[in-house]
Scaffold this motif. Structure first.
Motif, PDB file in Angstrom:
ATOM      1  N   PHE A  14       0.826  -1.205   0.000  1.00  0.00           N
ATOM      2  CA  PHE A  14       0.000   0.000   0.000  1.00  0.00           C
ATOM      3  C   PHE A  14       0.865   1.262   0.000  1.00  0.00           C
ATOM      4  CE2 PHE A  14      -1.554   3.123   3.195  1.00  0.00           C
ATOM      5  CZ  PHE A  14      -2.477   3.774   2.393  1.00  0.00           C
ATOM      6  N   LEU A  15       1.933   1.260   0.797  1.00  0.00           N
ATOM      7  CA  LEU A  15       2.771   2.453   0.916  1.00  0.00           C
ATOM      8  C   LEU A  15       3.415   2.844  -0.400  1.00  0.00           C
ATOM      9  CD1 LEU A  15       4.562   1.800   4.337  1.00  0.00           C
ATOM     10  CD2 LEU A  15       2.757   3.457   3.881  1.00  0.00           C
ATOM     11  N   SER A  16       3.697   1.870  -1.265  1.00  0.00           N
ATOM     12  CA  SER A  16       4.351   2.182  -2.535  1.00  0.00           C
ATOM     13  C   SER A  16       3.430   2.926  -3.491  1.00  0.00           C
ATOM     14  CB  SER A  16       4.851   0.899  -3.204  1.00  0.00           C
ATOM     15  OG  SER A  16       3.759   0.090  -3.625  1.00  0.00           O
ATOM     16  N   ARG A  17       2.139   2.942  -3.203  1.00  0.00           N
ATOM     17  CA  ARG A  17       1.168   3.605  -4.068  1.00  0.00           C
ATOM     18  C   ARG A  17       0.818   5.020  -3.577  1.00  0.00           C
ATOM     19  NH1 ARG A  17      -2.039  -0.629  -6.363  1.00  0.00           N
ATOM     20  NH2 ARG A  17      -3.482   0.975  -7.145  1.00  0.00           N
ATOM     21  N   LEU A  18       1.221   5.347  -2.361  1.00  0.00           N
ATOM     22  CA  LEU A  18       0.843   6.639  -1.780  1.00  0.00           C
ATOM     23  C   LEU A  18       1.544   7.796  -2.488  1.00  0.00           C
ATOM     24  CD1 LEU A  18       0.699   6.411   2.135  1.00  0.00           C
ATOM     25  CD2 LEU A  18      -1.114   7.152   0.590  1.00  0.00           C
ATOM     26  N   ASN A  19       0.831   8.916  -2.618  1.00  0.00           N
ATOM     27  CA  ASN A  19       1.434  10.139  -3.158  1.00  0.00           C
ATOM     28  C   ASN A  19       1.419  11.260  -2.125  1.00  0.00           C
ATOM     29  OD1 ASN A  19      -1.252  10.675  -3.033  1.00  0.00           O
ATOM     30  ND2 ASN A  19      -1.483  11.335  -5.165  1.00  0.00           N
ATOM     31  N   LYS A  20       1.348  10.850  -0.847  1.00  0.00           N
ATOM     32  CA  LYS A  20       1.345  11.810   0.263  1.00  0.00           C
ATOM     33  C   LYS A  20       2.077  11.178   1.445  1.00  0.00           C
ATOM     34  CE  LYS A  20      -3.149  11.766   0.060  1.00  0.00           C
ATOM     35  NZ  LYS A  20      -3.448  10.601  -0.808  1.00  0.00           N
ATOM     36  N   PRO A  21       2.668  11.963   2.334  1.00  0.00           N
ATOM     37  CA  PRO A  21       3.413  11.385   3.456  1.00  0.00           C
ATOM     38  C   PRO A  21       2.498  10.659   4.438  1.00  0.00           C
ATOM     39  CG  PRO A  21       3.990  13.700   3.108  1.00  0.00           C
ATOM     40  CD  PRO A  21       2.780  13.429   2.287  1.00  0.00           C
ATOM     41  N   TYR A  22       2.973   9.525   4.893  1.00  0.00           N
ATOM     42  CA  TYR A  22       2.269   8.776   5.938  1.00  0.00           C
ATOM     43  C   TYR A  22       3.229   8.646   7.120  1.00  0.00           C
ATOM     44  CZ  TYR A  22      -0.946   5.282   7.952  1.00  0.00           C
ATOM     45  OH  TYR A  22      -1.838   4.608   8.749  1.00  0.00           O
ATOM     46  N   PHE A  23       2.850   9.236   8.264  1.00  0.00           N
ATOM     47  CA  PHE A  23       3.653   9.191   9.484  1.00  0.00           C
ATOM     48  C   PHE A  23       3.154   8.046  10.360  1.00  0.00           C
ATOM     49  CE2 PHE A  23       4.276  14.129   9.463  1.00  0.00           C
ATOM     50  CZ  PHE A  23       5.010  14.022   8.296  1.00  0.00           C
ATOM     51  N   GLY A  24       4.002   7.058  10.586  1.00  0.00           N
ATOM     52  CA  GLY A  24       3.673   5.963  11.498  1.00  0.00           C
ATOM     53  C   GLY A  24       4.548   6.057  12.735  1.00  0.00           C
ATOM     54  N   TRP A  25       3.918   6.012  13.899  1.00  0.00           N
ATOM     55  CA  TRP A  25       4.655   6.149  15.154  1.00  0.00           C
ATOM     56  C   TRP A  25       4.561   4.828  15.908  1.00  0.00           C
ATOM     57  CZ3 TRP A  25       3.368  10.433  19.328  1.00  0.00           C
ATOM     58  CH2 TRP A  25       4.428  10.526  20.231  1.00  0.00           C
ATOM     59  N   LEU A  26       5.685   4.121  16.036  1.00  0.00           N
ATOM     60  CA  LEU A  26       5.715   2.816  16.689  1.00  0.00           C
ATOM     61  C   LEU A  26       6.081   2.959  18.163  1.00  0.00           C
ATOM     62  CD1 LEU A  26       7.392   0.546  13.986  1.00  0.00           C
ATOM     63  CD2 LEU A  26       4.973   0.726  14.589  1.00  0.00           C
ATOM     64  N   PHE A  27       5.348   2.255  19.018  1.00  0.00           N
ATOM     65  CA  PHE A  27       5.513   2.376  20.465  1.00  0.00           C
ATOM     66  C   PHE A  27       6.225   1.177  21.076  1.00  0.00           C
ATOM     67  CE2 PHE A  27       2.949   6.125  21.692  1.00  0.00           C
ATOM     68  CZ  PHE A  27       2.503   6.480  20.433  1.00  0.00           C
ATOM     69  N   ASP A  28       6.853   0.349  20.253  1.00  0.00           N
ATOM     70  CA  ASP A  28       7.540  -0.839  20.743  1.00  0.00           C
ATOM     71  C   ASP A  28       8.855  -1.009  19.982  1.00  0.00           C
ATOM     72  OD1 ASP A  28       5.201  -1.981  22.339  1.00  0.00           O
ATOM     73  OD2 ASP A  28       4.339  -1.866  20.327  1.00  0.00           O
ATOM     74  N   ASP A  29       9.572  -2.036  20.358  1.00  0.00           N
ATOM     75  CA  ASP A  29      10.784  -2.433  19.651  1.00  0.00           C
ATOM     76  C   ASP A  29      10.449  -2.653  18.174  1.00  0.00           C
ATOM     77  OD1 ASP A  29      12.789  -4.364  18.539  1.00  0.00           O
ATOM     78  OD2 ASP A  29      13.596  -4.230  20.567  1.00  0.00           O
ATOM     79  N   PRO A  30      11.292  -2.164  17.251  1.00  0.00           N
ATOM     80  CA  PRO A  30      11.013  -2.362  15.815  1.00  0.00           C
ATOM     81  C   PRO A  30      10.796  -3.823  15.429  1.00  0.00           C
ATOM     82  CG  PRO A  30      12.810  -0.812  16.091  1.00  0.00           C
ATOM     83  CD  PRO A  30      12.495  -1.348  17.460  1.00  0.00           C
ATOM     84  N   LEU A  31      11.483  -4.748  16.105  1.00  0.00           N
ATOM     85  CA  LEU A  31      11.327  -6.161  15.784  1.00  0.00           C
ATOM     86  C   LEU A  31       9.901  -6.650  16.037  1.00  0.00           C
ATOM     87  CD1 LEU A  31      14.559  -7.991  16.981  1.00  0.00           C
ATOM     88  CD2 LEU A  31      13.577  -7.996  14.686  1.00  0.00           C
ATOM     89  N   PHE A  32       9.206  -6.006  16.974  1.00  0.00           N
ATOM     90  CA  PHE A  32       7.853  -6.452  17.297  1.00  0.00           C
ATOM     91  C   PHE A  32       6.849  -6.031  16.216  1.00  0.00           C
ATOM     92  CE2 PHE A  32       8.934  -6.081  22.121  1.00  0.00           C
ATOM     93  CZ  PHE A  32       9.925  -7.040  21.952  1.00  0.00           C
TER      94      PHE A  32
END
Length: 404
Positions: free
Chosen positions: A77-95
């Motif tokens: 889905f992200l490869s099709r976006l033409n606008k910024p998408y901010f994702g904020w993760l609250f855990d270890d990246p591995l999770f």
């Protein structure tokens, strides 16, 4: 018209739901209209299509909802976006590996609550360009306390937040893990016992160095189970040791979460177990507490939401020591030396016996947190980030890294 879409999922005890609402308020304070997309289940194709088609300046989500979504033609889905998408993760990246790996798409921006995590994510996936540190915010309590300290409202001495349920014995994992994985777990725990301020990744790096190996991004991904087990184990040990020490020394402790039946039965009358509570109720209890304990040792280069919420509640906050927190917030925190809990006990006695002497200090903590460490402030910083960094509106600091 400036418009932002905030994608909100479901979270246990509503922590991320309420945080997302507060973040949206901060974005609105910067002049944006905010539209909320609330999901009870996983993101749907129609949701993705709406995000693709609608005219938003940027999209935001706690826990990077839809970063792992694919379209009907199987493309991310992200490869099709033409606008910024901010994702904020609250855990270890591995999770959240399935979401992190798609952050190589140019319109994706990942934010992490630990300052070491952006580098960590880039180790896992070198193609990631947009990864940043954004610390937790805290929950305001103005409806209860306002901007002025109300000493009479503090009727709880010590509040402890954390589930203390029966845990699995480390050796029980031997049947499902390889011998090398068990070795890494046990040796990593030995290092963390002597250096409790190390991150899990730092401990495993030392173990691997002793074996003549380097911790690469590929190996990080292979060691996901090891890291999760060590992470869980040190969280449990930290919570159990702190709570047991308090009870053994006669303190009455209010516990949010499931209290250990063993500790509860061993110290009858000293534990008030509130059980699992929605965040709104937790914030109320923090507001009533003189001392709030943040028994979380794994966020070694960041600030836990519980800390900021304690400051906003005019409460003294005790948290496990880390060099990062000492450097950033030395005057605002009380540190727990997990190798010398007697120091914590002595300091708590002193504070409880002389609590009114700390009112000016608590007022100062409240002022700093109110200006810099609320969820609303984080929303404002995200809007600033969009305008200064993404749009290149002009020179200015990377405001998401402003923790003062």
């Amino acid at each position: 018209m400036k418009k932002v879409l905030v994608v909100q999922g479901q979270s246990r005890y509503r922590v991320l739901n309420v945080a997302a609402d507060r973040i949206a308020e901060g974005i609105m304070q910067k002049g944006y209209d905010v539209e909320m997309m609330i999901r009870n289940e996983s993101i749907s194709f129609s949701d993705c299509q709406k995000m693709l088609d609608e005219d938003y300046n940027f999209i935001f989500s706690c826990q990077a909802i839809a970063f792992d979504a694919v379209m009907q033609d199987k493309t991310p889905f992200l490869s099709r976006l033409n606008k910024p998408y901010f994702g904020w993760l609250f855990d270890d990246p591995l999770f959240h590996d399935s979401r992190v790996q798609n952050a190589v798409c140019p319109e994706s921006f990942l934010f992490f609550i630990d300052k070491s995590f952006p580098e960590y994510a880039r180790m896992m996936y070198p193609g990631i360009k947009n990864a940043y540190y954004l610390p937790h915010g805290g929950f305001r309590q103005q409806a209860v306390i306002g901007d002025h300290f109300v000493a009479d409202y503090k009727d709880i001495d010590i509040l402890f937040s954390g589930n203390i349920a029966e845990k699995k014995n480390i050796d029980d994992y031997a049947s499902v893990l390889m011998p090398i994985e068990m070795l890494l777990i046990k040796e990593g725990l030995k290092i963390l016992e002597k250096h409790p301020w190390y991150s899990v990744r730092q401990a495993l790096e030392l173990v691997l160095h002793g074996l003549g190996e380097e911790l690469t991004g590929e190996l990080l991904l292979d060691l996901s189970n090891v890291i999760q087990i060590v992470d869980y184990e040190i969280r449990y040990q930290c919570k159990y040791q702190i709570l047991e020490s308090l009870l053994k020394n006669g303190f009455v402790v209010h516990v949010i979460g499931d209290g250990s039946s063993e500790l509860t039965s061993r110290y009858p009358g000293q534990v008030v177990v509130h059980g699992g509570l929605d965040i709104e109720r937790v914030v109320q209890l923090i507001g009533r507490s003189r001392i709030v304990i943040n028994p979380s040792p794994t966020l070694t280069s960041g600030i836990h939401e519980r800390i900021a919420t304690a400051w906003l509640a005019h409460s003294v906050c005790f948290t496990p020591y880390s060099p990062f927190l000492e450097n950033e917030f030395d005057c605002q925190l009380e540190f727990i030396d997990l190798m010398n809990l007697d120091g914590m006990l002595k300091r708590m006695r002193e504070i409880l016996d002389n609590f009114t002497d700390y009112i000016p200090h608590l007022e100062n903590n409240y002022r700093i947190a109110s200006e810099s460490h609320t969820w609303e402030r984080r929303g404002m910083q995200l809007a600033d980030f969009y305008e200064q960094i993404v749009c290149g509106a002009g020179p200015g600091p990377l405001l998401v890294n402003d923790t003062k």
